[in-house]
Scaffold this motif. Structure first.
Motif, PDB file in Angstrom:
ATOM      1  N   GLN A  25      -9.793  28.987  53.715  1.00 55.20           N
ATOM      2  CA  GLN A  25      -8.880  28.534  54.588  1.00 55.20           C
ATOM      3  C   GLN A  25      -8.256  29.292  55.390  1.00 55.20           C
ATOM      4  O   GLN A  25      -7.907  30.419  54.868  1.00 55.20           O
ATOM      5  CB  GLN A  25      -7.905  27.372  54.116  1.00 55.20           C
ATOM      6  N   ILE A  26      -7.302  29.267  56.664  1.00 56.84           N
ATOM      7  CA  ILE A  26      -6.644  30.012  57.483  1.00 56.84           C
ATOM      8  C   ILE A  26      -5.085  29.410  56.905  1.00 56.84           C
ATOM      9  O   ILE A  26      -4.801  28.297  57.063  1.00 56.84           O
ATOM     10  CB  ILE A  26      -6.751  29.881  58.754  1.00 56.84           C
ATOM     11  N   VAL A  27      -4.722  30.431  55.840  1.00 58.81           N
ATOM     12  CA  VAL A  27      -3.142  29.958  55.099  1.00 58.81           C
ATOM     13  C   VAL A  27      -2.133  30.335  56.235  1.00 58.81           C
ATOM     14  O   VAL A  27      -0.947  29.629  55.940  1.00 58.81           O
ATOM     15  CB  VAL A  27      -3.255  30.607  53.704  1.00 58.81           C
ATOM     16  N   CYS A  28      -2.097  31.218  57.189  1.00 62.14           N
ATOM     17  CA  CYS A  28      -1.175  31.533  58.035  1.00 62.14           C
ATOM     18  C   CYS A  28      -1.652  32.359  58.889  1.00 62.14           C
ATOM     19  O   CYS A  28      -2.605  33.101  58.826  1.00 62.14           O
ATOM     20  CB  CYS A  28       0.204  31.967  57.472  1.00 62.14           C
ATOM     21  N   SER A  29      -1.120  32.390  60.134  1.00 57.00           N
ATOM     22  CA  SER A  29      -1.631  33.106  61.396  1.00 57.00           C
ATOM     23  C   SER A  29      -0.498  33.444  62.334  1.00 57.00           C
ATOM     24  O   SER A  29       0.548  32.560  62.347  1.00 57.00           O
ATOM     25  CB  SER A  29      -2.778  32.739  62.137  1.00 57.00           C
ATOM     26  N   GLY A  30      -0.304  34.652  63.112  1.00 51.97           N
ATOM     27  CA  GLY A  30       0.547  34.622  64.092  1.00 51.97           C
ATOM     28  C   GLY A  30       0.919  36.049  64.426  1.00 51.97           C
ATOM     29  O   GLY A  30      -0.085  36.862  64.077  1.00 51.97           O
ATOM     30  N   GLU A  31       1.922  36.570  65.126  1.00 53.83           N
ATOM     31  CA  GLU A  31       2.095  37.851  65.695  1.00 53.83           C
ATOM     32  C   GLU A  31       2.165  38.879  64.208  1.00 53.83           C
ATOM     33  O   GLU A  31       2.728  38.360  63.335  1.00 53.83           O
ATOM     34  CB  GLU A  31       3.415  37.987  66.464  1.00 53.83           C
ATOM     35  N   THR A  32       1.698  39.959  64.314  1.00 51.29           N
ATOM     36  CA  THR A  32       1.509  40.795  63.401  1.00 51.29           C
ATOM     37  C   THR A  32       2.868  41.353  62.745  1.00 51.29           C
ATOM     38  O   THR A  32       2.949  41.267  61.425  1.00 51.29           O
ATOM     39  CB  THR A  32       0.967  42.425  63.976  1.00 51.29           C
ATOM     40  N   LYS A  33       3.910  41.429  63.532  1.00 48.27           N
ATOM     41  CA  LYS A  33       5.077  41.958  62.742  1.00 48.27           C
ATOM     42  C   LYS A  33       5.541  40.504  62.114  1.00 48.27           C
ATOM     43  O   LYS A  33       6.187  41.053  60.874  1.00 48.27           O
ATOM     44  CB  LYS A  33       6.203  42.079  64.158  1.00 48.27           C
ATOM     45  N   ASP A  34       5.533  39.368  62.614  1.00 43.07           N
ATOM     46  CA  ASP A  34       5.973  38.295  61.610  1.00 43.07           C
ATOM     47  C   ASP A  34       5.074  38.305  60.403  1.00 43.07           C
ATOM     48  O   ASP A  34       5.737  37.973  59.227  1.00 43.07           O
ATOM     49  CB  ASP A  34       6.104  37.068  62.490  1.00 43.07           C
ATOM     50  N   ILE A  35       3.615  38.082  60.412  1.00 38.70           N
ATOM     51  CA  ILE A  35       2.990  37.916  59.310  1.00 38.70           C
ATOM     52  C   ILE A  35       2.970  38.983  58.399  1.00 38.70           C
ATOM     53  O   ILE A  35       3.294  38.622  57.224  1.00 38.70           O
ATOM     54  CB  ILE A  35       1.621  37.576  59.807  1.00 38.70           C
ATOM     55  N   LEU A  36       2.846  40.245  58.668  1.00 34.89           N
ATOM     56  CA  LEU A  36       2.890  41.229  57.685  1.00 34.89           C
ATOM     57  C   LEU A  36       4.244  41.592  57.089  1.00 34.89           C
ATOM     58  O   LEU A  36       4.185  42.884  56.207  1.00 34.89           O
ATOM     59  CB  LEU A  36       2.220  42.630  58.374  1.00 34.89           C
ATOM     60  N   SER A  37       5.367  40.900  57.367  1.00 29.31           N
ATOM     61  CA  SER A  37       6.762  41.389  56.828  1.00 29.31           C
ATOM     62  C   SER A  37       6.877  40.244  55.791  1.00 29.31           C
ATOM     63  O   SER A  37       7.840  40.210  55.075  1.00 29.31           O
ATOM     64  CB  SER A  37       7.765  41.137  57.795  1.00 29.31           C
ATOM     65  N   ARG A  38       5.956  39.205  55.557  1.00 31.82           N
ATOM     66  CA  ARG A  38       5.901  38.104  54.616  1.00 31.82           C
ATOM     67  C   ARG A  38       5.386  38.604  53.214  1.00 31.82           C
ATOM     68  O   ARG A  38       4.379  38.882  52.873  1.00 31.82           O
ATOM     69  CB  ARG A  38       5.392  36.799  55.021  1.00 31.82           C
ATOM     70  N   MET A  39       6.343  38.493  52.083  1.00 27.65           N
ATOM     71  CA  MET A  39       6.022  38.962  50.913  1.00 27.65           C
ATOM     72  C   MET A  39       4.977  37.953  50.239  1.00 27.65           C
ATOM     73  O   MET A  39       4.358  38.187  49.421  1.00 27.65           O
ATOM     74  CB  MET A  39       7.152  38.908  49.929  1.00 27.65           C
TER      75      MET A  39
END
Length: 286
Positions: free
Chosen positions: A222-236
């Motif tokens: 499944q795709i559990v989340c997606s979006g702009e790189t800065k937003d997604i890769l800042s999530r623990m």
């Protein structure tokens, strides 16, 4: 412009009960650079195979939902037609070599020959791409006698030379040293600047953070989340999905936990340096 669109897509391989892809809903837009990350076995390669048309035409299996690539239902495409529009760089370059060509030049030129491109045009295109990748010195070498890193570059060259509209790239730096890795990402950046749509599967998250426009995180098909790189890769919480986040993002969260929050969570070293300086100016102002 949307180049690939998936609505309520489910897929399972032949002779299996578990779905390899579950409820996939996503649109890939022309000219964007997507980073596809997540746990091993999470469905990344299966999604890539769907985009390329190998599902359902090669793997068969059970495909549900709507899957369109370049405006046409994937079931109505043929693999040869898609191969002209979509280039694929394998994780293992040994799988990409034909094994029948005696020089690197011939190996890189083979796809153009199969399309019936005129000889002088083939020579020009192959020379240009070998220069772009910095492997002109390998031109007369036997591709079957190259090192793993050299083969990876040759495999990359054989796809770039085809000038596809979309590139699906599976861990292209797996055989490369740090300098070779940086070189490949710089080439991918140039391809994006040329308007190519790029879908990259890669575990080197710091480079994903630096180069990609958007991130797609997959877990258990499944795709559990997606979006702009800065937003997604800042999530623990990405760590809970078996994905990685940049070390500077972890550090940014730790700064907040220690009572020294930054204005935002950085995902690259350059951003971290800027934010520390901003925080220092704010502190000095107080």
């Amino acid at each position: 412009m949307v180049v690939a669109e998936f609505k309520n897509v489910n897929y399972k391989y032949p002779l299996t009960d578990e779905y390899a892809l579950k409820e996939i809903n996503f649109q890939f837009e022309e000219g964007k650079f997507y980073g596809l990350i997540g746990e091993n076995g999470g469905g990344k390669t299966t999604l890539c195979n769907l985009i390329r048309g190998l599902i359902p035409h090669f793997y068969n299996g059970e495909l549900e939902g709507s899957a369109k690539v370049f405006g046409t239902d994937i079931k109505e495409h043929n693999v040869e037609e898609l191969a002209v529009k979509i280039g694929y760089v394998f994780q293992n370059p040994f799988n990409q070599m034909s094994g029948i060509k005696s020089t690197v030049f011939e190996e890189v030129a083979m796809g153009l020959e199969n399309l019936g491109v005129e000889k002088n045009e083939i020579i020009r295109k192959v020379e240009d791409v070998l220069e772009l990748l910095g492997i002109e010195d390998l031109m007369t070498k036997n591709p079957n006698e190259l090192s793993g890193g050299q083969r990876q570059r040759v495999a990359f060259a054989s796809i770039i030379v085809m000038d596809n509209d979309m590139l699906v790239i599976d861990e292209p730096t797996s055989q490369l040293d740090p300098q070779g890795t940086e070189n490949v990402f710089e080439i991918i950046r140039k391809l994006k600047q040329a308007g190519k749509t790029i879908i990259l599967v890669e575990h080197k998250i710091d480079l994903i953070a630096e180069y990609c426009d958007e991130i797609i995180v997959m877990e258990k098909g499944q795709i559990v989340c997606s979006g702009e790189t800065k937003d997604i890769l800042s999530r623990m919480e990405l760590l809970d999905y078996g994905a990685l986040i940049p070390q500077v993002a972890v550090w940014g969260h730790e700064m907040g936990g220690a009572g020294m929050p930054l204005p935002e969570i950085p995902i690259t070293v350059e951003q971290a340096v800027r934010l520390v300086r901003e925080r220092g100016r704010m502190t000095d102002g107080n």
